[in-house]
Each structure stands twice: as C-alpha cells, then as structure tokens.
Design a protein around this motif. Structure first.
Motif, PDB file in Angstrom:
ATOM      1  N   SER A  79      33.361 -31.576  40.942  1.00 51.00           N
ATOM      2  CA  SER A  79      34.078 -32.542  41.786  1.00 51.00           C
ATOM      3  C   SER A  79      33.130 -33.242  42.758  1.00 51.00           C
ATOM      4  CB  SER A  79      35.178 -31.839  42.580  1.00 51.00           C
ATOM      5  OG  SER A  79      36.184 -31.363  41.722  1.00 51.00           O
ATOM      6  N   ARG A  80      32.080 -32.525  43.181  1.00 44.97           N
ATOM      7  CA  ARG A  80      31.083 -33.134  44.079  1.00 44.97           C
ATOM      8  C   ARG A  80      30.051 -33.926  43.291  1.00 44.97           C
ATOM      9  NH1 ARG A  80      27.423 -30.521  46.824  1.00 44.97           N
ATOM     10  NH2 ARG A  80      27.321 -28.765  45.419  1.00 44.97           N
ATOM     11  N   MET A  81      30.149 -33.852  41.945  1.00 41.87           N
ATOM     12  CA  MET A  81      29.182 -34.459  41.045  1.00 41.87           C
ATOM     13  C   MET A  81      27.768 -33.946  41.314  1.00 41.87           C
ATOM     14  SD  MET A  81      30.757 -38.259  40.585  1.00 41.87           S
ATOM     15  CE  MET A  81      31.604 -38.441  42.138  1.00 41.87           C
ATOM     16  N   SER A  82      27.677 -32.636  41.554  1.00 42.62           N
ATOM     17  CA  SER A  82      26.386 -32.003  41.793  1.00 42.62           C
ATOM     18  C   SER A  82      25.676 -31.728  40.472  1.00 42.62           C
ATOM     19  CB  SER A  82      26.615 -30.679  42.546  1.00 42.62           C
ATOM     20  OG  SER A  82      25.641 -29.732  42.174  1.00 42.62           O
ATOM     21  N   PRO A  83      24.469 -32.290  40.299  1.00 42.43           N
ATOM     22  CA  PRO A  83      23.739 -32.050  39.036  1.00 42.43           C
ATOM     23  C   PRO A  83      23.515 -30.551  38.789  1.00 42.43           C
ATOM     24  CG  PRO A  83      22.683 -33.778  40.326  1.00 42.43           C
ATOM     25  CD  PRO A  83      23.741 -33.176  41.212  1.00 42.43           C
ATOM     26  N   ARG A  84      23.247 -29.793  39.847  1.00 45.38           N
ATOM     27  CA  ARG A  84      23.054 -28.345  39.710  1.00 45.38           C
ATOM     28  C   ARG A  84      24.286 -27.689  39.086  1.00 45.38           C
ATOM     29  NH1 ARG A  84      20.113 -24.335  42.324  1.00 45.38           N
ATOM     30  NH2 ARG A  84      21.918 -23.203  43.047  1.00 45.38           N
ATOM     31  N   SER A  85      25.449 -28.041  39.606  1.00 47.36           N
ATOM     32  CA  SER A  85      26.681 -27.420  39.109  1.00 47.36           C
ATOM     33  C   SER A  85      27.015 -27.863  37.695  1.00 47.36           C
ATOM     34  CB  SER A  85      27.848 -27.737  40.046  1.00 47.36           C
ATOM     35  OG  SER A  85      27.672 -27.055  41.261  1.00 47.36           O
ATOM     36  N   ILE A  86      26.675 -29.113  37.365  1.00 46.90           N
ATOM     37  CA  ILE A  86      26.929 -29.591  35.999  1.00 46.90           C
ATOM     38  C   ILE A  86      26.064 -28.786  35.028  1.00 46.90           C
ATOM     39  CG2 ILE A  86      26.686 -31.581  34.443  1.00 46.90           C
ATOM     40  CD1 ILE A  86      27.425 -33.333  36.966  1.00 46.90           C
ATOM     41  N   ILE A  87      24.795 -28.572  35.386  1.00 48.40           N
ATOM     42  CA  ILE A  87      23.899 -27.769  34.542  1.00 48.40           C
ATOM     43  C   ILE A  87      24.427 -26.333  34.439  1.00 48.40           C
ATOM     44  CG2 ILE A  87      21.565 -26.763  34.371  1.00 48.40           C
ATOM     45  CD1 ILE A  87      21.431 -29.675  33.793  1.00 48.40           C
ATOM     46  N   ALA A  88      24.831 -25.744  35.569  1.00 45.77           N
ATOM     47  CA  ALA A  88      25.341 -24.370  35.563  1.00 45.77           C
ATOM     48  C   ALA A  88      26.590 -24.262  34.686  1.00 45.77           C
ATOM     49  CB  ALA A  88      25.645 -23.911  36.986  1.00 45.77           C
ATOM     50  N   THR A  89      27.491 -25.238  34.815  1.00 47.93           N
ATOM     51  CA  THR A  89      28.737 -25.207  34.042  1.00 47.93           C
ATOM     52  C   THR A  89      28.442 -25.331  32.548  1.00 47.93           C
ATOM     53  OG1 THR A  89      29.903 -26.202  35.914  1.00 47.93           O
ATOM     54  CG2 THR A  89      31.030 -26.249  33.784  1.00 47.93           C
ATOM     55  N   LEU A  90      27.543 -26.256  32.191  1.00 47.02           N
ATOM     56  CA  LEU A  90      27.164 -26.386  30.777  1.00 47.02           C
ATOM     57  C   LEU A  90      26.572 -25.077  30.278  1.00 47.02           C
ATOM     58  CD1 LEU A  90      25.597 -29.986  30.724  1.00 47.02           C
ATOM     59  CD2 LEU A  90      27.785 -29.262  29.725  1.00 47.02           C
ATOM     60  N   SER A  91      25.765 -24.410  31.119  1.00 47.66           N
ATOM     61  CA  SER A  91      25.127 -23.147  30.717  1.00 47.66           C
ATOM     62  C   SER A  91      26.169 -22.074  30.440  1.00 47.66           C
ATOM     63  CB  SER A  91      24.163 -22.649  31.797  1.00 47.66           C
ATOM     64  OG  SER A  91      23.225 -23.635  32.119  1.00 47.66           O
ATOM     65  N   PHE A  92      27.130 -21.886  31.373  1.00 50.72           N
ATOM     66  CA  PHE A  92      28.064 -20.781  31.133  1.00 50.72           C
ATOM     67  C   PHE A  92      29.106 -21.120  30.058  1.00 50.72           C
ATOM     68  CE2 PHE A  92      30.116 -22.240  35.286  1.00 50.72           C
ATOM     69  CZ  PHE A  92      31.363 -22.597  34.781  1.00 50.72           C
ATOM     70  N   MET A  93      29.454 -22.402  29.928  1.00 50.87           N
ATOM     71  CA  MET A  93      30.375 -22.767  28.848  1.00 50.87           C
ATOM     72  C   MET A  93      29.703 -22.503  27.492  1.00 50.87           C
ATOM     73  SD  MET A  93      33.206 -23.955  30.226  1.00 50.87           S
ATOM     74  CE  MET A  93      33.896 -24.650  28.762  1.00 50.87           C
ATOM     75  N   PHE A  94      28.468 -22.957  27.384  1.00 48.51           N
ATOM     76  CA  PHE A  94      27.711 -22.768  26.139  1.00 48.51           C
ATOM     77  C   PHE A  94      27.621 -21.282  25.792  1.00 48.51           C
ATOM     78  CE2 PHE A  94      23.502 -21.851  24.270  1.00 48.51           C
ATOM     79  CZ  PHE A  94      23.659 -22.478  23.042  1.00 48.51           C
ATOM     80  N   ALA A  95      27.193 -20.469  26.778  1.00 48.62           N
ATOM     81  CA  ALA A  95      27.035 -19.031  26.520  1.00 48.62           C
ATOM     82  C   ALA A  95      28.389 -18.379  26.219  1.00 48.62           C
ATOM     83  CB  ALA A  95      26.361 -18.359  27.714  1.00 48.62           C
ATOM     84  N   GLY A  96      29.444 -18.860  26.849  1.00 47.98           N
ATOM     85  CA  GLY A  96      30.784 -18.323  26.588  1.00 47.98           C
ATOM     86  C   GLY A  96      31.224 -18.604  25.156  1.00 47.98           C
ATOM     87  N   PHE A  97      31.007 -19.852  24.697  1.00 52.85           N
ATOM     88  CA  PHE A  97      31.362 -20.211  23.315  1.00 52.85           C
ATOM     89  C   PHE A  97      30.558 -19.368  22.319  1.00 52.85           C
ATOM     90  CE2 PHE A  97      32.565 -24.599  25.057  1.00 52.85           C
ATOM     91  CZ  PHE A  97      33.919 -24.390  24.891  1.00 52.85           C
ATOM     92  N   VAL A  98      29.245 -19.253  22.579  1.00 50.27           N
ATOM     93  CA  VAL A  98      28.384 -18.506  21.657  1.00 50.27           C
ATOM     94  C   VAL A  98      28.791 -17.032  21.629  1.00 50.27           C
ATOM     95  CG1 VAL A  98      26.021 -17.701  21.235  1.00 50.27           C
ATOM     96  CG2 VAL A  98      26.432 -20.088  21.869  1.00 50.27           C
TER      97      VAL A  98
END
Lengths: 145, 144
Positions: B114-133
């Motif tokens: 929601s803050r459009m923080s690049p750090r959080s976008i990277i973190a979210t992509l990381s945990f979503m990816f690892a969750g799917f895998v």
C-alpha cells in the motif's frame, strides 16, 4: 483507557474480523490458494486486492503527515535497502507459510478460536522469534569485539 | 489451470480484505503504527521492551475477534490439516524468518505494498514464490 490503546484494540479487532471473513484464518483455504497445480482457489488474491485498495489511500495520507490523528509520531519504515536479509527472510517465511498455511495474524486468531493446533504453531512461532533475538544479540556481541 | 469453484469466495475475500485494509488504515492514521503482525508481536519479545501497551491492545483485539464473532454467528471452518511436527517446524521457521526479513503477509504484503515500498514488494514476491513452490513440492512431488 487512553485513546492510543483503545484504537489499537479496535484496529486489532477489525483486522481479526477481516481475516476470518476473508478466509485467511482458515489454513486449508490458504493452502488451496498456494496450490497452483491442484484445484486452485484464487480467493486470497482478492483479500490482498481489497486490503491494498483501502490501504493505498490511508498510506498516501499518512505519508504526508508528521503526526498521527492522536498527535503521535508516524512510525513509517525508513529502511530502503534491498538486501540478503530481506530476500532470504521472505523466502524462508514462504516455506513456513506453505508448510502449515498459517502466517502470524491468523495464528493469533486461531488462538482466540480455541484451535489447539493453532496454539501449537503460535508457541513455536514465538520461540522462533526469541531465537531470532538471541542470534541478534550474539551477532552484535561479535561485532563489538 | 484448474479453478476450485466450490471454495472460491471472491466477495467475502474482497470484503474481508477491505476490513484488513481498514484496520491497517486506522492503525497508521490514528496510532501512527504499521499493522505488521510479526513486527507487533516481535516488539513484545525483545530484551528491552518499550511502547508495549498498544501492541498488547492490538493483539488482544485480534484474539477477541473470533470470540466476538461467535456471539453473533458461527465461525467459518478453520481447518488445520498439518500434523503436530510440521506445525512446530513451520512455526519456528515463520517466527525466525519474519523477524529476519522484517515482516510478513500483513507488514510487507498489505501495508508495504500500500505504501508502494520496493522493499516490501520484493519481500512479498519472495514469500509468495516460496509459498507456491513449497506447496507444489509437498503436494505434487512428495505427494503428502
């Protein structure tokens, strides 16, 4: 009760209702969302969409303010660095999330719902957080030597 | 891709998500705090504690939500399929990693994006990816 505590309580309550209504507090549903190759339940993408649609407005306002509506300092994160900790932490979190279908918020809601398995996860999570603190203390001590 | 239409709840999930967003909005605008659950709990597990009152209040609200819900309606299914061993391992991993990576689904996924923080976008992509895998490996490779 001061207003700071009262509104934090209210926010926690609404957050919890949101998790329950969204299906996010149901680990089986979370795993159904994470299972792209099985019968995929895309619902949780809608949770994120709904939350961000509302949050984006609030955080845009928050970013322009120095103080909160109660006159408290705005504790917005200031770190900008994209480092190893962020990515490895995220990847590891995804593994733990994918194993049980539980993330920290729902773990607390499961406690309130009286789920024994939820409580077990929550206790392990708190132990994990304590282990992190101990590792941090050790790291700082090594740095200061 | 096969969609599980029987369990698909777009409206309830959208409305629940909006409530989560509302709660995060209240906490930042009124209290000046980020509704990141791992961060809020993590602040209570530290060698030196400070500003713990609002944290305890927020967590008390979260715990009360299912209790209050039950006064007016039956709780929906909250089904935990994982066994005890997996729950302990997963809990430990989630506890360490969310502190190490400075956030979880709420702090990075909701507030950070929601803050459009690049750090959080990277973190979210990381945990979503690892969750799917992880779910792919557990269900379709190991066949648990």
């Amino acid at each position: 009760m001061n207003k700071n505590i009262l509104f934090a309580l209210l926010a926690g309550l609404i957050f919890g209702f949101g998790l329950i209504l969204a299906g996010m507090a149901n680990p089986a549903k979370v795993l159904g969302f994470l299972d792209l190759a099985g019968a995929w339940d895309p619902s949780l993408a809608f949770v994120m969409g709904g939350a961000i649609a509302v949050g984006i407005v609030a955080f845009a306002i928050a970013g322009k303010r120095d103080l909160s509506l109660l006159g408290l300092p705005m504790h917005l994160p200031t770190t900008r660095q994209i480092d190893k900790r962020l990515v490895i932490g995220g990847l590891l979190f995804g593994i733990g999330w994918g194993l049980a279908g539980i993330c920290p918020g729902p773990a607390v809601v499961l406690l309130g719902a009286g789920s024994l398995k939820g409580v077990l996860f929550l206790i392990a999570m708190l132990v994990g957080m304590a282990i992190f603190e101990l590792l941090e203390i050790r790291r700082h001590m090594r740095h200061n030597k | 891709m096969l969609i599980d239409w029987n369990n698909f709840t777009p409206w309830a999930s959208l409305a629940g998500g909006a409530l989560i967003g509302l709660a995060a909005s209240l906490l930042i605008l009124i209290n000046g705090r980020i509704a990141g659950i791992s961060g809020i709990i993590g602040g209570l597990i530290k060698p030196r504690l400070h500003d713990i009152d609002w944290r305890i209040a927020f967590i008390a609200g979260l715990i009360s939500a299912p209790l209050l819900w039950q006064l007016f309606a039956t709780l929906p299914d909250l089904q935990v399929d994982a066994g005890y061993g997996i729950l302990i391992i997963a809990g430990l991993i989630v506890g360490i990693s969310t502190r190490y990576g400075s956030g979880c689904t709420s702090g990075h996924g909701v507030c950070g994006i929601s803050r459009m923080s690049p750090r959080s976008i990277i973190a979210t992509l990381s945990f979503m990816f690892a969750g799917f895998v992880t779910v792919f490996v557990v269900r379709h490779v190991l066949g648990v």
